[in-house]
Each structure stands twice: as structure tokens, then as C-alpha cells.
Design an enzyme around this catalytic site. Structure first.
Site, mmCIF file in Angstrom:
data_model
loop_
_atom_site.group_PDB
_atom_site.id
_atom_site.type_symbol
_atom_site.label_atom_id
_atom_site.label_comp_id
_atom_site.label_asym_id
_atom_site.label_seq_id
_atom_site.Cartn_x
_atom_site.Cartn_y
_atom_site.Cartn_z
ATOM 1 C CD GLU A 62 -1.340 -2.218 2.238
ATOM 2 O OE1 GLU A 62 -0.194 -2.685 2.038
ATOM 3 O OE2 GLU A 62 -2.072 -2.632 3.145
ATOM 4 C CB CYS A 93 -1.112 0.476 5.044
ATOM 5 S SG CYS A 93 0.387 -0.505 4.709
#
Length: 156
Positions: A62, A93
Site C-alpha cells: 500500500e 498503511c
């Protein structure tokens, strides 16, 4: 004569791509997580986990995809972006999503041990923060979970 724009990428199509990235990550010895960023119906970034290969503890799929997306669109703010990822984002993330002001996240498998967009925490919709992100959970969750289960079973 102009070429028509390609059809917008659906969440499901982006998840299929993310699952492919996750499979490639597993083959490389990485935890099988793949992430795709879509803006205005087109893919602007796609990455898999690279923590083992890079030795970088922040090289989550991510985070890498968000970095690439910001570079691709030329703006650190990704308000119109959808992050499609095979595993529920962790706090690192989710923090990157917040910093980039990601408009929407779609994830596959829930992460009951470290998930930060609904399972353990929910930073994406915490009203105490100055930006929230729409969350869509469970897209192709079984496929994503099976990848993770198989990967860790093979390691034991």
C-alpha cells in the site's frame, strides 16, 4: 481519428490485478499482499510487498503504491483515488492513506491481528482525524485469505 479511452477499471478488475501481484510477491518470498491505485477509472500505480527484498520495514504494498500514485498524478493528495488491496491495511498503511487523503479503500481479507480499517482499529473513519476514507471490505476476501493461509502454512 481519436482512440477512445479504455473502459474504467472496476473494483473487481483492480482486485484481480492486486491478487496477481500478491501471488508474485509470495513466489518471491514476500507476504502475499498486492495493492492497486485507481484514479478516474484508470490504474495509476500497482505494487506488491517488498519488505524482504528491500530490507525496508515500510515497504508494504500500500505504501509503495501510494508513493507511486502521488508521483504519477503529480500531487501528494489523492482524494479521488481508490486504493484496492488484498489485505486490510495495517496502522502504517492506514496512516499513509490518511497522509495522502485517499478517498476510498477496497480490501479483500480482513486482518484481525493488525487491521486498521475496520477489524482491530478503524483509522479510515475516525472523525478525530482531519480526513476520512470510505471503506469497502471483503472484495474477493476468500481468495485473498487463501493466499495468505497457504503462504504461512508453507513456511511452518
Amino acid at each position: 481519428m481519436t482512440t477512445p479511452d479504455p473502459a474504467p477499471v472496476s473494483d473487481d478488475e483492480a482486485m484481480v490485478l492486486a491478487l496477481g501481484l500478491a501471488r508474485s510477491a509470495a513466489a518471491a518470498g514476500e507476504v502475499p499482499v498486492g495493492a492497486v491505485v485507481v484514479v478516474d477509472g484508470r490504474i495509476v500505480a500497482q505494487r506488491a510487498n517488498e519488505r524482504e527484498a528491500s530490507g525496508d520495514p515500510t515497504a508494504h504494498a500500500e505504501v509503495l503504491a501510494i508513493r507511486d500514485a502521488a508521483a504519477a498524478v503529480g500531487d501528494r493528495r489523492l482524494r479521488d483515488a481508490t486504493l484496492v488491496v488484498t489485505l486490510e491495511p495495517c496502522t502504517l498503511c492506514a496512516g499513509a492513506m490518511w497522509a495522502a487523503q485517499i478517498g476510498r479503500v477496497v480490501f479483500g481479507a480482513a486482518d484481525l491481528k493488525a487491521g486498521a480499517t475496520g477489524s482491530l482499529y478503524n483509522l479510515a473513519v475516525d472523525q478525530r482525524l482531519n480526513h476520512t476514507t470510505e471503506v469497502v471490505a471483503g472484495l474477493r476476501a476468500d481468495e485473498a485469505a487463501d493466499l495468505l493461509t497457504s503462504f504461512f502454512a508453507a513456511r511452518r
